[in-house]
Enzyme design. Structure first.
Site, mmCIF file in Angstrom:
data_model
loop_
_atom_site.group_PDB
_atom_site.id
_atom_site.type_symbol
_atom_site.label_atom_id
_atom_site.label_comp_id
_atom_site.label_asym_id
_atom_site.label_seq_id
_atom_site.Cartn_x
_atom_site.Cartn_y
_atom_site.Cartn_z
ATOM 1 N N ASP A 1 35.894 51.628 33.895
ATOM 2 C CA ASP A 1 36.263 51.144 32.561
ATOM 3 C C ASP A 1 35.524 51.896 31.463
ATOM 4 O OD1 ASP A 1 37.607 49.394 34.146
ATOM 5 O OD2 ASP A 1 36.276 47.700 33.755
ATOM 6 N N ALA B 1 41.197 39.627 29.716
ATOM 7 C CA ALA B 1 42.567 39.924 30.134
ATOM 8 C C ALA B 1 42.628 41.084 31.125
ATOM 9 C CB ALA B 1 43.425 40.234 28.911
ATOM 10 N N GLY B 2 41.470 41.515 31.614
ATOM 11 C CA GLY B 2 41.455 42.636 32.553
ATOM 12 C C GLY B 2 41.740 43.957 31.865
ATOM 13 N N LEU B 3 41.484 44.024 30.553
ATOM 14 C CA LEU B 3 41.807 45.242 29.794
ATOM 15 C C LEU B 3 40.548 45.913 29.242
ATOM 16 C CD1 LEU B 3 44.974 43.801 27.995
ATOM 17 C CD2 LEU B 3 44.894 45.237 30.053
ATOM 18 N N GLU C 1 25.978 47.091 31.904
ATOM 19 C CA GLU C 1 26.810 46.015 32.458
ATOM 20 C C GLU C 1 26.258 45.520 33.799
ATOM 21 O OE1 GLU C 1 30.687 45.988 31.407
ATOM 22 O OE2 GLU C 1 31.237 44.389 32.789
ATOM 23 N N HIS D 1 39.603 48.846 42.506
ATOM 24 C CA HIS D 1 38.399 48.549 43.298
ATOM 25 C C HIS D 1 37.931 49.758 44.117
ATOM 26 C CE1 HIS D 1 37.798 44.195 42.492
ATOM 27 N NE2 HIS D 1 39.020 44.349 42.041
#
Ligand code: GLA
Length: 389
Positions: A171, A122-124, A159, A33
């Site tokens: 990311d 999945a946070g990937l 995004e 974050h």
């Protein structure tokens, strides 16, 4: 998987694609974050990738198909693309096309067939992988000449604006810029980067990813609330971003925030987390890999107690792994579910995996998915034309 996706394209569209590209998911080693606070992050790419076979079109039409989703080809007119109108997977590739055109790039359409091995939710970074693979393909096919970091920025815009999720730049940059065998030390303020060698196997270590299977979604409010709280903290402290609060000035800064308790917690996480990234970088650079374990654990505690984005499943992974001999463990990614990482001696991996699986069963949680993560390559072109593989 490249050949399979190419074959899928031929089956759908009746002719071979102009090329096949891949872009990976990521795990974040440390720096959570911090990216929307102009801070530091340290992700590395997973071997799991989104792969896309793509050809240009000249008629203003975008045709999208995914091998992972039920249903046929989705056909969109480029002129009709508009932010926050699409709640499906197609919003990611379409958002990239929208962002490219918005930025003035002459994209006139495409046929796309894709498939992904990055676990979704999945946070990937399954969504960043989808965005980056399309951005790279169109950059090559339309000869746009954009650099990797520019593609990452456009994907972030897709995004943020088109999909409507207020995420940072980590990311997309990880997917676009990571290198095999390395973690990416990224300054999200100016996107300056340093590739840090991260070869755990050579040191007898392993890094496990434990996907709790608790699904998360970043456009559902809590992520945005944390982001807004951080921005409020920066405003109250009179800085552009929390990155500008020096670690040594943290106590004074917190005192200035007075009884803004929630903001105090958010600020404390961001400032200490940036410091943790710097500590991990210097430990890795001086060859003290095992010593990063406690820093990861501190990071988890900060996300759990100050940032408040962990969940019982993530805490259980971390607590169980540490109790079974892990050197370090923490949640990774946006939080509220998703995955945790575990750093361990190679010899302890089986014991830890078993302990986590048993703890999940005992708690009545869905069985987690556990796999080893080795830093893989960033986005790349896999093949050209119709005949090559
Ligand atoms: C998600 C976002 C990133 C970053 C992380 C938390 O993965 O997409 O931009 O904010 O959460 O570090």
């Amino acid at each position: 998987m490249g050949q399979q996706v190419r074959d899928g394209f031929v089956e759908l569209y009746g002719t071979g694609p102009e090329g096949v590209w891949s872009a990976p998911g990521r795990v974040n080693l440390i720096g959570e974050h911090t990216d929307y606070n102009d801070g530091f992050v340290m992700p590395f790419a997973l071997p799991h990738t989104a792969v896309a076979a793509v050809s240009k079109r000249t008629d203003g039409v975008l045709r999208l198909h995914s091998a992972d989703v039920e249903g046929g080809v989705v056909e969109l007119r480029l002129d009709d693309l508009a932010p926050e109108t699409d709640r499906n997977w197609t919003a990611y590739p379409a958002g990239v096309v929208w962002a490219l055109r918005e930025a003035g790039h002459p994209v006139t359409g495409a046929d796309v067939h894709l498939a992904s091995t990055v676990p979704a939710g999945a946070g990937l970074s399954s969504s960043a992988a989808l965005e980056v693979v399309i951005a790279l393909a169109l950059n090559d096919l339309y000869e746009l000449g954009l650099q990797r970091w520019q593609l990452a920025r456009l994907c972030q815009r897709a995004e943020n604006v088109y999909v409507g999720a207020p995420t940072g730049i980590m990311d997309q940059t990880a997917s676009a810029c990571c290198e095999e065998g390395h973690a990416l030390f990224l300054d999200t303020r100016d996107l300056s980067q340093k590739q840090i060698p991260f070869d755990l196997a050579a040191e007898g270590l392993r890094l496990l990813v434990v996907d709790t299977r608790v699904k998360h979604a970043h456009n559902e409010g809590e992520y945005g609330k944390r982001r807004a709280g951080c921005e409020k903290g920066a405003a109250l402290l009179g800085v552009d971003a929390l990155r500008d609060v020096a670690y040594d000035d943290l106590d004074a800064a917190l005192a200035r925030l007075g009884d803004e308790e929630e903001i105090v917690r958010l600020v404390r996480h961001i400032v200490t987390e940036n410091h943790r990234v710097e500590r991990v970088v210097s430990l890795l650079e001086s060859g003290e890999t095992r010593a990063i374990g406690p820093v990861l654990v501190e990071g988890h505690a900060s996300l759990r107690d100050d940032f408040r984005i962990s969940c019982p499943e993530l805490d259980l992974v971390v607590d169980t792994a540490l109790a079974s001999g892990a050197l370090g463990a923490r949640m990774t990614g946006g939080g509220f579910g998703g995955s945790a990482i575990v750093l361990a001696e190679a010899a302890d991996v089986d014991t830890i995996t078993k302990a986590v699986q048993e703890a999940f069963a005992a708690a009545g949680f869905t069985a987690p998915r556990v796999f080893e993560a080795v830093p893989a390559a960033g986005a790349r072109r896999l093949s050209r034309g119709t005949s090559s593989r």
